[in-house]
Every structure is written in structure tokens, then in C-alpha cells.
Design a protein around this motif. Sequence first.
Motif, PDB file in Angstrom:
ATOM      1  N   SER A 184     -14.101  -2.282  41.554  1.00 54.53           N
ATOM      2  CA  SER A 184     -13.144  -1.406  42.035  1.00 54.53           C
ATOM      3  C   SER A 184     -11.221  -1.417  42.444  1.00 54.53           C
ATOM      4  O   SER A 184     -10.644  -0.827  41.733  1.00 54.53           O
ATOM      5  N   THR A 185     -11.608  -2.896  42.897  1.00 55.24           N
ATOM      6  CA  THR A 185     -10.189  -3.148  42.703  1.00 55.24           C
ATOM      7  C   THR A 185      -9.082  -3.935  42.052  1.00 55.24           C
ATOM      8  O   THR A 185      -8.326  -3.583  41.843  1.00 55.24           O
ATOM      9  N   THR A 186      -9.373  -3.987  40.904  1.00 52.75           N
ATOM     10  CA  THR A 186      -9.705  -5.148  40.271  1.00 52.75           C
ATOM     11  C   THR A 186      -8.649  -3.428  38.239  1.00 52.75           C
ATOM     12  O   THR A 186      -7.804  -3.209  37.680  1.00 52.75           O
ATOM     13  N   ILE A 187      -9.625  -1.850  38.509  1.00 47.98           N
ATOM     14  CA  ILE A 187      -9.536  -1.143  38.387  1.00 47.98           C
ATOM     15  C   ILE A 187      -8.358  -0.242  39.032  1.00 47.98           C
ATOM     16  O   ILE A 187      -7.638   0.263  38.063  1.00 47.98           O
ATOM     17  N   ASP A 188      -8.539  -0.305  39.729  1.00 57.06           N
ATOM     18  CA  ASP A 188      -6.946   0.300  40.475  1.00 57.06           C
ATOM     19  C   ASP A 188      -5.760  -0.273  39.838  1.00 57.06           C
ATOM     20  O   ASP A 188      -5.342   0.179  39.922  1.00 57.06           O
ATOM     21  N   THR A 189      -5.961  -1.635  40.375  1.00 56.10           N
ATOM     22  CA  THR A 189      -4.747  -2.633  40.218  1.00 56.10           C
ATOM     23  C   THR A 189      -3.953  -2.468  38.635  1.00 56.10           C
ATOM     24  O   THR A 189      -2.400  -2.184  38.236  1.00 56.10           O
ATOM     25  N   PHE A 190      -4.994  -2.410  37.589  1.00 57.82           N
ATOM     26  CA  PHE A 190      -5.055  -2.435  36.359  1.00 57.82           C
ATOM     27  C   PHE A 190      -4.736  -1.523  36.138  1.00 57.82           C
ATOM     28  O   PHE A 190      -3.847  -1.308  35.227  1.00 57.82           O
ATOM     29  N   THR A 248      -9.353 -16.547  34.063  1.00 57.98           N
ATOM     30  CA  THR A 248      -8.619 -16.022  35.708  1.00 57.98           C
ATOM     31  C   THR A 248      -7.861 -15.076  36.051  1.00 57.98           C
ATOM     32  O   THR A 248      -6.779 -14.886  35.745  1.00 57.98           O
ATOM     33  N   ILE A 249      -8.526 -13.875  36.686  1.00 61.15           N
ATOM     34  CA  ILE A 249      -7.361 -13.398  36.767  1.00 61.15           C
ATOM     35  C   ILE A 249      -7.912 -13.180  38.644  1.00 61.15           C
ATOM     36  O   ILE A 249      -8.946 -13.320  39.363  1.00 61.15           O
ATOM     37  N   GLU A 303      -2.698 -10.425  39.508  1.00 60.42           N
ATOM     38  CA  GLU A 303      -2.626 -11.887  38.457  1.00 60.42           C
ATOM     39  C   GLU A 303      -3.300 -11.816  37.495  1.00 60.42           C
ATOM     40  O   GLU A 303      -4.369 -11.520  37.445  1.00 60.42           O
ATOM     41  N   GLY A 304      -2.348 -12.257  36.527  1.00 58.43           N
ATOM     42  CA  GLY A 304      -2.994 -11.808  34.821  1.00 58.43           C
ATOM     43  C   GLY A 304      -4.082 -10.865  34.132  1.00 58.43           C
ATOM     44  O   GLY A 304      -4.320 -11.277  33.160  1.00 58.43           O
ATOM     45  N   LEU A 305      -3.172  -9.475  34.845  1.00 60.02           N
ATOM     46  CA  LEU A 305      -3.385  -8.713  34.028  1.00 60.02           C
ATOM     47  C   LEU A 305      -2.699  -7.973  33.117  1.00 60.02           C
ATOM     48  O   LEU A 305      -3.319  -7.460  32.182  1.00 60.02           O
TER      49      LEU A 305
END
Length: 327
Positions: free
Chosen positions: A68-74, A237-238, A244-246
Motif C-alpha cells: 500500500s505504501t508503494t502503490i500510494d507513492t508510485f 531495489t526501491i 526512491e527507485g520508483l
Amino acid sequence: MRALPDPARLADGIRAGDRAVLARAITLIESTRPDHQAVARDLVQRLLPQTGRAIRIGITGVPGAGKSTTIDTFGSNLTAAGHRVAVLAVDPSSSRTGGSILGDKTRMARLSVDANAFVRPSPSSGTLGGVAARTRETMLLCEAAGFDVILVETVGVGQSETAVADMTDLFLVLMLPGAGDELQGIKKGILELADIIAVNKADGDGLRRARAAAAEYRAALHIMAPRSAVWAPPVMTISGLANEGLDTLWEQIGAFRAKTGASGDFEARRRAQGVKWMWAMLQDRFTGRLKRDPKLKARLPAIEADVAAGRLSALVAADEIATVLGL
Ligand code: GDP
């Protein structure tokens, strides 16, 4: 009783990007009422010419991997760049627990209030096949409504990954940092489905461990047959939290699209998925009808009990059922 919605009007509303109409249409797709399902089928068929233009990305990872954190940011990065992002989910456990965790709006604080994003939790009832089929139809509606990036989230356990990999163009697997031991526990099946592997939480103290884990996954992938002849799944790595890395992740998705598009793999995968879905849905319907068959209904509990107790072989039981049905 309220009159049934008119599919032609719903289709117009969706094509115009009306979110309220989209939400109403998804409710019809998720409804178990046969009359609602008939309208939903009609609607999907009408909108079919407007579908298929999005990139469909499946995302999995164990609970806590940072989905969820990654989807929110990405997703927020993408809407800031002018994309329209829909986040859907396949969570078969929601039918048991009655609550859906995946795709929950509260887990994606920024995206859920983003005018260019649409976050929809997993359908909350039915079998995995049913939940996945409804998510797939919802995805088509979102495409017709103009969303050009579809993220379909699923939790990293059980059969749901395969269902999501079967409805998406690219399968992204989020991993936790941590080397050695954890790698042992990773199901090989997940790596086989992966088009991109991203080790998340590559920030602060986790950076070194994330890099080590990425190296191990690279080695593990090396000895596996890739899913596509033209694409070797990269391991990156992200940090979803630190954003970062997105950008690199999005570039890789673009590279995947370009390479598999040029080779014909991209369209071939979609075509194969379409046919596979037809069979899956047919199977679902047949199983449903089978279980409701009055002749069989009376006999099934006893047959099941006999198989469970080892008194009857599964093969003979299946024969018996087929005979009752006249198959
Ligand atoms: P999910 O269960 O896969 O959706 O995982 P969540 O997104 O809820 O994240 C689980 C926990 O990991 C939360 O406490 C997050 O704040 C944390 N987390 C997620 N992404 C990152 C990251 O990139 N770096 C760090 N350090 N923590 C993260």
C-alpha cells in the motif's frame, strides 16, 4: 424495487469519465443478482471497444512488504506526471472474513483523495474465481473511463497471484529485504510469475540488506526459465516510503512494454488471457450450476463424505456425479 439501470446510459457515463457512474456500474458487476449481472455483462460488452489501452500491472507481496505504501507513492508519482491510475484488488480471503483489506482506501491516503486516481477494494464475496472475474471486469470499465494505468494488488499467499498474473500485462513482485533464510521460504512459483522484482524498504538501515537480497534474487532467477523469451526479469531495489527507485521502476515497465510489444509477446499474452478467462468463467458457471442441480444436491453430501472418509475414490465419485447429471 428500483428499475434496472440502462446499460447504454451507464456506458455513456463511463466513457465520459463520470466517477459516480463508474462506481455504480462496479456495484452491478459485484452484485450476485442475476438481473444485475445481465446488465453488467451487457455493459462490459458495449465498452469493449474502449478497453485495452491501459497498461495493466499486477502487484503482489507478503503482508508488510509495503504494497500500500508503494502503490500510494508510485501512483501519486504517476498522476503527477499526467496519468490516470486505478487501483483494484483481488483478495479472496475477504469472502471469509467479510472485510477486504487490500485496496482499502485508508491504506492509500494520498491516492484515495487524488482526482486522477480511483481506488477500489476487492469484491468481498465469492470464490477466488468469482472475485478475480469481477476485478477483471472492473478493470475493463476503468479503462473505458480513461484510466491508463491499472494496478491490481493481491496478497502474496495462495492462488490469487496466478489469477492476477492472468489478468495483467506485467507482474511486479515486492520483496522484503533480508537475505538467505528468507529466500528459502519464497515460493518458486512467485518468482516464475514475476516480470519485475523490487526489493522494497531499501532505505536507511535497510539499504544494505535490500541490496544483498536483490543479489540473491538475481542469482535465483538466473537458474530459472524466464516467462518471456525477450524479457529477463530485472531485480531492483526501491523505497516506497522514501520514493526512491520508483522512476526507474516506471522506466522498466516502459521497457517491458516496448520490448514485449515489439516481439508480439504483449498482445499474445493478452489474447491467451482472453481465452483462458472464457474457460475460467465457463467453469465457474458450470460448477455453480452443478452444485445447485436438484438431483445432485441430495446426493452430494453423501458422496463428498464417502470421498473424505476414503470409502470412495475421487475418480469413481466424479463418474457417479457425471452419471447423475447425464454427462
Ligand atoms: P502491505 O501490507 O504490503 O500493504 O505493507 P504496508 O504498505 O502497509 O507497509 C508495512 C509497513 O512497512 C508499514 O509500517 C510501512 O510504513 C512500512 N514500509 C512500507 N514501505 C516502506 C519502505 O520503503 N521503507 C521503510 N523503511 N518502511 C516501509
